[in-house]
Design an enzyme around this catalytic site. Structure first.
Site, PDB file in Angstrom:
ATOM      1  N   GLU A  13       0.802  -1.236   0.000  1.00 62.81           N
ATOM      2  CA  GLU A  13       0.000   0.000   0.000  1.00 62.81           C
ATOM      3  C   GLU A  13       0.829   1.278   0.000  1.00 62.81           C
ATOM      4  OE1 GLU A  13      -0.963  -2.731   1.771  1.00 62.81           O
ATOM      5  OE2 GLU A  13      -2.807  -3.081   0.656  1.00 62.81           O
ATOM      6  N   ASP A  45      -8.492  -5.019  -1.896  1.00 63.32           N
ATOM      7  CA  ASP A  45      -7.545  -5.379  -0.820  1.00 63.32           C
ATOM      8  C   ASP A  45      -7.892  -6.715  -0.178  1.00 63.32           C
ATOM      9  OD1 ASP A  45      -5.323  -5.120   0.874  1.00 63.32           O
ATOM     10  OD2 ASP A  45      -6.436  -4.012   2.391  1.00 63.32           O
ATOM     11  N   ASN A  65      -8.777 -11.659   9.256  1.00 63.54           N
ATOM     12  CA  ASN A  65      -7.451 -11.148   8.913  1.00 63.54           C
ATOM     13  C   ASN A  65      -6.383 -12.145   9.381  1.00 63.54           C
ATOM     14  OD1 ASN A  65      -5.134  -9.180   8.557  1.00 63.54           O
ATOM     15  ND2 ASN A  65      -6.850  -7.936   7.871  1.00 63.54           N
ATOM     16  N   CYS A 124      -0.124   9.630   8.283  1.00 65.69           N
ATOM     17  CA  CYS A 124      -0.248   9.515   9.742  1.00 65.69           C
ATOM     18  C   CYS A 124      -1.161   8.384  10.201  1.00 65.69           C
ATOM     19  CB  CYS A 124      -0.765  10.825  10.338  1.00 65.69           C
ATOM     20  SG  CYS A 124      -0.064  12.310   9.580  1.00 65.69           S
ATOM     21  N   HIS A 132      -1.393   6.677  13.971  1.00 64.77           N
ATOM     22  CA  HIS A 132      -2.161   7.576  14.843  1.00 64.77           C
ATOM     23  C   HIS A 132      -3.672   7.410  14.708  1.00 64.77           C
ATOM     24  CE1 HIS A 132       1.355   9.665  16.402  1.00 64.77           C
ATOM     25  NE2 HIS A 132       1.839   9.621  15.176  1.00 64.77           N
ATOM     26  N   MET A 146       9.102   7.808  16.224  1.00 63.84           N
ATOM     27  CA  MET A 146       8.430   8.778  15.354  1.00 63.84           C
ATOM     28  C   MET A 146       9.459   9.288  14.343  1.00 63.84           C
ATOM     29  SD  MET A 146       5.947  10.688  14.301  1.00 63.84           S
ATOM     30  CE  MET A 146       5.911  12.136  13.236  1.00 63.84           C
TER      31      MET A 146
HETATM   32 CA    CA Z   1      -3.208  -5.109   1.608  1.00 70.74          CA
END
Ligand code: CA
Length: 696
Positions: free
Chosen positions: A198, A320, A407, A623, A627, A666
């Site tokens: 991705e 996906d 998943n 982000c 986050h 970070m």
């Molecule tokens: Ca994927």
């Protein structure tokens, strides 16, 4: 040939049991990894090569599990997200944690023996942005441990000392590829893939290395490269006929980041392959095509990596719906005949049983609500798609979402009940490519961009009762029992000859169920959301159950509001290894109660809607991974609506652009401009106000 291999394996198992009786150390080799009958150790990711996660131990059973209690706990303050399946060899536990570190714990003294730190943050630098700190496990073979690192190395470590033996770079360090999955070992080879579909133009592959030397043995690409460069093998030539346009410019995808299973009976590995890069087939392969070997189980010769057969779960994938999930091997009886079966429940919502002798599909049953396809045609083995499902007519709400109906969370199989056990998520996702120009769209490396919009503003169409633990009969193709679970991203299971199923939950409870009927028989409050599957083993002849407690993984961040409901505030709740046994009553040291972060509302900040839109686009690309969706942290990283850092541009610049907190994980986003930061400020303040008004 096959018979003699089997005889050897059986003889090996016999020798291993003799060695155990004499107290000799276990040699983790082919005989040990094929031995289903020895429950003393947990030697591999799925316990043994079959990956059934079924323990023959029955000291702890459905009759006495009510007497299970905490024996001891070990705080792990240097870790944050803990997703791994621990390994246990002769009273020593090995597990991977944050930043691909390995810990060895003596299960008798209950103390750490050593820590191996591959220094991932130092090596990766700003590349850490694509993988954060997740790792799902290590592999063990003949005295060595193998771990894949976030920055793409495969490392062999001496199990007795924790010292590095060799290190191989398995990815191009310039590319946004990462490893968070467990390597798999077989016959002096160790296999690893990677993630990154991705976040750039990525071409998937798996590589086998020599366990002794770290030298590459073979590599298998999942998708074909540019035909003008020549094909690596016949399989790539065949696969190229199923692609259109200039797919190689987009990489194609197919990253193999999780499911890989070794089959000792056929000396094969099965790899579960990833989705397309980008997701949207209209851009990746504009004139259609199945796009082999995306979203497939591919059988490869374990010695050479040569292609043997494949089954594709989602031809021409565009949602996906990867096939990266566990691949579990078992001997089943189907219509009165013994079958060497392979079981697989990928994201797309179907449960597949495949005859692994030939790769023939035996059944494909719906696990829950699925709207992209009506069924799988058993004559062709292909799904029958619903018109409109490819969002060709505009925005579509489709089940399952990109989270998948199932998943990577571990599936176990119990030969006594004949059932598989795994968590599911029955929720839809919006899909649309309106406004995305196929002619001009390009990847931006190290940024999330799938060429599909998969959310609709702040409308997250999530039912709170979307998650379940499912007991599924793979032979009848039916659900036998189901337990509703909280939130999203509940972890994987363990099953045993004690007629038990163990599973942690996102709300922090650890539960044991009757494997036959799903009745909850025991539970324990761990004080933090659980993301890892449990294991069971013996120390000095006594059975224990252990579990890593450490909230994390991509779903906890993408889930945003849904995962935030539990109140697992980042870094506030202790990360721990918990170990249980019968008759024990140790007290868990206290944890702070759940806490929902309070967004900071700055009354004098005037939000500019144009800047909010720009900021949202930047937030999603850069982000969201850590986050959280809609800027709501699921507890995987700080909640930016509640953080004072974004309020002040200079400080915000130091952290985000200059990477002043790189040592804490970070990384620097050095390409972001002052204007970008201002846009992010506007987006975060808008989200903070929405949150404060309970609109998020
Ligand atoms: Ca994927």
């Amino acid at each position: 040939m096959r018979l003699s291999t089997m005889t050897l394996l059986c003889a090996g198992a016999l020798l291993a049991s003799v060695a155990r009786a004499e107290g000799a150390p276990t040699v983790v080799d082919a005989a040990a990894l094929a031995d289903e009958s020895n429950g003393a150790n947990w030697l591999a990711f799925g316990r043994t090569w079959s990956e059934q996660r079924y323990s023959p131990l029955q000291e702890i059973n459905a009759g006495n599990v009510k007497d299970l209690g905490l024996a001891w706990s070990l705080d792990l303050p240097e870790h944050r997200s803990l997703l791994a399946t621990p390994l246990v060899v002769d009273g020593v536990m090995y597990f991977t944690g944050s930043w691909s570190r390995i810990e060895a714990v003596d299960l008798r003294t209950r103390r750490k023996l050593w820590t191996y730190d591959p220094k991932v943050l130092e090596v990766a630098g700003d590349r850490a942005r694509v993988f954060w700190d997740s790792n799902r496990g290590a592999a063990f073979w003949k005295g060595r441990l193998f771990v894949g690192t976030g920055d793409g190395r495969l490392i062999a470590v001496d199990a007795s000392t924790g010292k590095e033996v060799w290190s191989a770079q398995t990815t191009d360090p310039k590319l946004p590829l990462f490893i968070n999955g467990a390597p798999k070992v077989f016959r002096d080879k160790v296999l690893i893939g990677n993630g990154g579909t991705e976040v750039g133009a990525a071409r998937g592959y798996v590589t086998a290395y020599d366990t002794e030397t770290g030298k590459q043995a073979w590599r298998f690409h999942v998708v074909p490269g540019n035909p003008s460069d020549g094909f690596e093998n016949k399989a790539m030539e065949m696969a190229a006929k199923t692609w259109t346009g200039q797919w190689w410019k987009h990489g194609g995808g197919g990253q193999t980041w999780h499911g890989m299973t070794y089959d000792a009976e056929f000396n094969r590995v099965y790899i579960g392959t990833g989705n397309g890069s980008p997701w949207n087939r209209r851009i990746r392969s504009p004139d259609g095509g199945d796009n082999l070997f995306l979203c497939s189980i591919v059988a490869l010769d374990a010695d050479t990596g040569e292609y043997q057969w494949h089954y594709q779960t989602v031809p021409g994938e565009t949602w996906d719906y990867n096939s990266n999930m566990d691949i579990v091997l078992a001997d089943l009886e189907i219509e009165g005949k013994p079958v060497k079966a392979l079981m697989h429940a990928p994201k797309n919502g179907f449960f597949y049983v495949i005859d692994r002798t030939s790769g023939k599909l035996l059944s494909a049953d719906k696990l829950g609500k699925i709207t992209w396809a009506s069924h799988v045609d058993m004559k062709t083995g292909r799904p029958v798609e619903r018109p409109g499902a490819r969002y060709e007519d505009g925005e579509e709400l489709i089940y399952p979402s990109a989270f998948g109906l199932h998943n990577w969370h571990a599936m176990s199989y119990n030969k006594d009940t004949g059932l598989t056990y795994f968590p599911t998520m029955e929720l839809p996702g919006w899909f649309s490519d309106d406004g995305i120009d196929a002619a001009t769209w390009t990847h931006t490396d190290f940024q999330l961009d799938t060429a599909v919009r998969f959310t609709k503003g702040d409308e997250v169409p999530v039912k709170m009762d979307a998650s379940s633990l499912l007991a599924w009969d793979p032979v009848k193709g039916t659900k036998v029992w189901e337990v509703k679970l909280p939130g999203l991203w509940n972890p994987g299971t363990l099953t045993s000859a004690g007629n038990l199923v163990f599973q942690g939950r996102t709300d922090g409870r650890f539960v044991a169920y009757d494997a036959a009927n799903g009745k909850a028989l025991w539970e324990f409050e761990t004080g933090l959301g659980i993301s890892a599957p449990p294991v069971t083993y013996e120390v000095d002849g006594r059975q224990f159950v252990s579990l890593l407690v450490g909230w994390g993984g991509a779903g906890t961040s993408f889930g945003g509001v849904v995962t935030a409901q539990h109140g697992w505030a980042y870094r506030e709740h202790p990360r721990r290894l918990l170990t249980f046994a019968l008759g024990e009553r140790a007290a868990l040291p206290p944890s702070p109660p759940p806490r929902i972060p309070t967004p900071l509302v700055k009354e004098d900040f005037k939000v500019d809607p144009m800047l909010v839109d720009q900021g949202e686009n930047l937030y999603v690309r850069n982000c969201t991974f850590c986050h959280g969706g809609s800027a709501v942290s699921g507890g995987y990283a700080p909640d930016l609506r509640a953080s004072p850092v974004p309020l002040y541009l200079d400080g915000f610049h130091e952290v985000v652009v200059e990477g002043s907190r790189a040592a804490q994980g970070m990384p620097g986003f050095r390409e972001l401009t002052r204007e970008d930061l201002v846009a992010l400020q506007h987006y975060l303040r808008r989200q903070a106000t929405l949150g404060a008004n309970a609109k998020l």
